[in-house]
Design an enzyme around this catalytic site. Structure first.
Site, PDB file in Angstrom:
ATOM      1  N   PRO A 199       0.827  -1.217   0.000  1.00 54.40           N
ATOM      2  CA  PRO A 199       0.000   0.000   0.000  1.00 54.40           C
ATOM      3  C   PRO A 199       0.864   1.271   0.000  1.00 54.40           C
ATOM      4  CG  PRO A 199      -0.869  -1.601   1.560  1.00 54.40           C
ATOM      5  CD  PRO A 199       0.430  -2.160   1.061  1.00 54.40           C
ATOM      6  N   GLU A 219      -2.938  -3.576  -6.978  1.00 57.59           N
ATOM      7  CA  GLU A 219      -3.132  -4.845  -6.254  1.00 57.59           C
ATOM      8  C   GLU A 219      -2.223  -4.775  -5.035  1.00 57.59           C
ATOM      9  OE1 GLU A 219      -5.208  -7.280  -7.013  1.00 57.59           O
ATOM     10  OE2 GLU A 219      -5.878  -6.596  -8.970  1.00 57.59           O
ATOM     11  N   CYS A 253       0.368 -12.285  -0.303  1.00 57.11           N
ATOM     12  CA  CYS A 253      -0.474 -11.121  -0.002  1.00 57.11           C
ATOM     13  C   CYS A 253      -1.804 -11.514   0.621  1.00 57.11           C
ATOM     14  CB  CYS A 253      -0.712 -10.314  -1.278  1.00 57.11           C
ATOM     15  SG  CYS A 253      -1.457 -11.286  -2.591  1.00 57.11           S
TER      16      CYS A 253
HETATM   17  P1  NAD Z   1       6.868  -3.092  -2.850  1.00 58.78           P
HETATM   18  O1  NAD Z   1       5.710  -2.164  -2.824  1.00 58.78           O
HETATM   19  O2  NAD Z   1       8.019  -2.801  -1.963  1.00 58.78           O
HETATM   20  O3  NAD Z   1       7.481  -3.205  -4.335  1.00 58.78           O
HETATM   21  C1  NAD Z   1       6.672  -3.461  -5.460  1.00 58.78           C
HETATM   22  C2  NAD Z   1       7.326  -2.869  -6.694  1.00 58.78           C
HETATM   23  O4  NAD Z   1       7.461  -1.470  -6.532  1.00 58.78           O
HETATM   24  C3  NAD Z   1       8.720  -3.430  -6.984  1.00 58.78           C
HETATM   25  O5  NAD Z   1       8.830  -3.689  -8.361  1.00 58.78           O
HETATM   26  C4  NAD Z   1       9.644  -2.305  -6.556  1.00 58.78           C
HETATM   27  O6  NAD Z   1      10.822  -2.244  -7.334  1.00 58.78           O
HETATM   28  C5  NAD Z   1       8.809  -1.065  -6.804  1.00 58.78           C
HETATM   29  N1  NAD Z   1       9.163   0.026  -5.895  1.00 58.78           N
HETATM   30  C6  NAD Z   1       9.701  -0.068  -4.658  1.00 58.78           C
HETATM   31  N2  NAD Z   1       9.881   1.150  -4.122  1.00 58.78           N
HETATM   32  C7  NAD Z   1       9.460   2.044  -5.039  1.00 58.78           C
HETATM   33  C8  NAD Z   1       9.380   3.475  -5.070  1.00 58.78           C
HETATM   34  N3  NAD Z   1       9.782   4.223  -4.050  1.00 58.78           N
HETATM   35  N4  NAD Z   1       8.887   4.051  -6.175  1.00 58.78           N
HETATM   36  C9  NAD Z   1       8.456   3.308  -7.210  1.00 58.78           C
HETATM   37  N5  NAD Z   1       8.512   1.954  -7.231  1.00 58.78           N
HETATM   38  C10 NAD Z   1       9.007   1.329  -6.164  1.00 58.78           C
HETATM   39  O7  NAD Z   1       6.263  -4.548  -2.557  1.00 58.78           O
HETATM   40  P2  NAD Z   1       7.034  -5.913  -2.405  1.00 58.78           P
HETATM   41  O8  NAD Z   1       7.838  -5.873  -1.133  1.00 58.78           O
HETATM   42  O9  NAD Z   1       7.704  -6.280  -3.658  1.00 58.78           O
HETATM   43  O10 NAD Z   1       5.795  -6.922  -2.203  1.00 58.78           O
HETATM   44  C11 NAD Z   1       5.142  -7.071  -0.986  1.00 58.78           C
HETATM   45  C12 NAD Z   1       3.844  -6.300  -0.932  1.00 58.78           C
HETATM   46  O11 NAD Z   1       3.070  -6.558  -2.087  1.00 58.78           O
HETATM   47  C13 NAD Z   1       2.970  -6.740   0.240  1.00 58.78           C
HETATM   48  O12 NAD Z   1       2.339  -5.612   0.791  1.00 58.78           O
HETATM   49  C14 NAD Z   1       1.948  -7.652  -0.407  1.00 58.78           C
HETATM   50  O13 NAD Z   1       0.749  -7.792   0.311  1.00 58.78           O
HETATM   51  C15 NAD Z   1       1.746  -6.980  -1.723  1.00 58.78           C
HETATM   52  N6  NAD Z   1       1.259  -7.921  -2.736  1.00 58.78           N
HETATM   53  C16 NAD Z   1       0.003  -7.777  -3.214  1.00 58.78           C
HETATM   54  C17 NAD Z   1      -0.485  -8.684  -4.134  1.00 58.78           C
HETATM   55  C18 NAD Z   1      -1.878  -8.599  -4.697  1.00 58.78           C
HETATM   56  O14 NAD Z   1      -2.151  -9.275  -5.691  1.00 58.78           O
HETATM   57  N7  NAD Z   1      -2.762  -7.785  -4.137  1.00 58.78           N
HETATM   58  C19 NAD Z   1       0.326  -9.726  -4.566  1.00 58.78           C
HETATM   59  C20 NAD Z   1       1.619  -9.822  -4.055  1.00 58.78           C
HETATM   60  C21 NAD Z   1       2.081  -8.909  -3.147  1.00 58.78           C
END
Ligand code: NAD
Length: 478
Positions: A199, A219, A253
């Site tokens: 989020p 998502e 997630c």
């Molecule tokens: P994250 O939000 O840290 O990263 C997701 C993506 O965003 C990555 O590709 C990352 O490189 C990019 N990112 C990171 N920091 C950024 C920034 N400052 N600016 C722009 N882009 C940036 O998430 P994560 O750690 O990879 O995954 C875990 C999270 O994702 C958990 O909260 C989980 O619940 C959620 N998730 C949701 C679903 C769903 O389908 N709803 C599925 C899997 C994971």
């Protein structure tokens, strides 16, 4: 690969975007068969490279090969086959009946591709969550730039190799990197952003999208509550929760984040849960580093984060009901079960995203909705209960991206259910027909007939007869 070694080339990103923009315009005139060919290419690649995929994901976080087959390969193949089976129907214009005031007109909804789409993926299901959205994106006739996670470099590199071998860069392209690269990408006027992640970063993406008024599918994650009442079948609940919580080492997630259980069932449930954890992940014994069926934590940083959540909970009075071994160097963390957890501990405030399950007890049914409603709306809510009245009352008094009764996590792979969150857990829906719609502009088209039409009644001059007719329409028709 580190951000610096990526050597972000802003101009290269911009020219790629321009290339895709031109291609996206050409794709609008393409026959549907070309989209099918793209999906089949992906299907064939997966079928021919399963072992490479298993090895890459194993290298990233020790995910067992079979778990990769069931949770990364199977869902993507299912998505492709479901889409191929229904694409003609989804893409065909939907005929819309004319109401009385539109007599003589013909209307339909057309599904036009949005254009150039950016797909940003997380690390936890690094193949599934990159390629799953790509299926919907290509099915809807778009071009795509994919930004996989930097946290799973082996899988991201393989995805890049796969895409380069199947598509020209003007159709689909992969750009690797972390926040810095993503920030550059987000500055471009994409036609749709599909983001899967936390989020917190979802908010960053939505702010960037607002600059160009780009549509978004977000998502996201959150704390998915898992309720077990007095009437639940405890053994079934324990078996299903053990699977949903500890598959992928809890880094899912939609994993049950915490359990809310009737106090009379707590002891029995914990003992059954322990048995099922051992039989599913430990070969009948305590889960240890030799287990072949248990993934690892993705990074040292996440290992420390999860460990700190447990320490904080214990300091605030939590009881450790199950604690196995841990090894920070190998990022091995066996399942942890906590009880007597304070609602003020961090573990009850943040998404856990690891193999730790807090068990909270309640004595009165009305307490359950109060706990759930005190937190942001979750991605999933699980209810183990054989009491329909209790289930219905809980469903109607709370909000969640999805509800699953007497099981957990299975909502993800149902091909005909929309997948997504609500508010803090997400915006928009994915999978199957819903994924196709997310990547399409639902464009209404209305055709007028020649000569006299009902709309003439609304044109000036407003003669007494017209006023009477308008009054009649207001009263009886509109
Ligand atoms: P994250 O939000 O840290 O990263 C997701 C993506 O965003 C990555 O590709 C990352 O490189 C990019 N990112 C990171 N920091 C950024 C920034 N400052 N600016 C722009 N882009 C940036 O998430 P994560 O750690 O990879 O995954 C875990 C999270 O994702 C958990 O909260 C989980 O619940 C959620 N998730 C949701 C679903 C769903 O389908 N709803 C599925 C899997 C994971």
């Amino acid at each position: 690969m580190s951000e610096n070694s990526q050597n972000i080339n802003i101009q290269a990103i911009q020219s790629l975007f321009q290339l895709q923009k031109e291609k996206a315009l050409r794709l609008r005139a393409e026959p549907l068969q070309n989209r099918e060919v793209r999906l089949k290419k992906i299907e064939n690649w997966i079928l021919g490279n399963q072992e490479e995929l298993q090895k890459a994901i194993f290298s990233d976080f020790g995910k067992p090969y079979t778990e990769t087959t069931t949770s990364e390969i199977f869902p993507v193949l299912a998505e492709i086959r479901h889409t191929l089976a229904h694409l003609h129907r989804w893409a065909a214009p939907t005929k819309i009946d004319a109401p009385l005031t539109y007599l003589g007109t013909r209307s339909e909804i057309r599904y036009e591709p949005k254009g150039v789409c950016l797909l940003i993926a997380p690390w936890n299901y690094p193949f599934n969550l990159c390629i799953g959205p790509l299926i919907s994106c290509l099915a809807a006739g778009n071009t795509a730039i994919i930004k996989p996670s930097e946290m799973t470099p082996h899988t991201s590199a393989l995805i890049k190799k796969m895409i380069a071998s199947l598509f020209s860069e003007e159709e689909v392209s992969v750009i690797e990197g972390g926040a810095e690269v993503t920030t550059e990408l987000l500055s471009l006027p994409f036609d749709h952003l599909f983001f899967t992640g936390s989020p917190a970063i979802g908010k960053v993406v939505m702010k960037a999208a607002a600059e160009h008024l780009t549509s978004v599918t977000l998502e996201l994650g959150g704390k998915s509550p898992t309720v077990i009442d007095e009437t639940a079948h405890l053994n079934d609940a324990a078996r299903r929760i053990a699977f949903g919580k500890f598959i992928n080492n809890g880094q899912t997630c939609i994993a049950p984040d915490y359990v809310l259980i009737h106090e009379s069932k707590k002891e029995k449930f914990i003992s059954l849960l322990n048995e099922h954890i051992q039989s599913q992940f430990g070969g009948g014994k305590k889960v240890d580093e030799n287990s072949q069926d248990y993934a690892r934590i993705v990074s040292q940083k996440h290992f420390q984060r999860i460990d700190a959540l447990v320490q904080d909970a214990v300091q605030k009075g939590a009881t450790i009901e199950l604690e196995g071994s841990k090894n920070e160097r190998t990022r091995f963390l066996s399942p942890v079960i906590l009880s007597n957890v304070s609602m003020n501990s961090r573990i009850m405030e943040e998404e856990i995203f690891g193999p730790v399950l807090p068990i909270i007890t309640y004595s009165n049914d009305s307490e359950v909705a109060t706990v759930i409603n005190s937190k942001p709306k979750p991605l999933g809510m699980y209810i183990f209960s054989n009491n329909k009245k209790f289930r219905e009352s809980l469903i109607s008094s709370t909000s969640a991206g999805a509800v699953c009764i007497n099981d957990c996590v299975i909502q993800f792979t149902h091909p005909d259910l929309p997948f997504g969150g609500v508010n803090n857990s997400g915006i928009g829906k994915a999978h199957g027909h819903y994924g196709f719609l997310s990547f399409s502009n639902e464009k209404p088209s209305i055709r007028q007939k020649r000569g006299l039409s009902s709309t003439y009644f609304f044109y000036p001059p407003y003669t007494p007869l017209k006023k009477k007719l308008i009054d009649f329409i207001l009263r009886w028709v509109a």
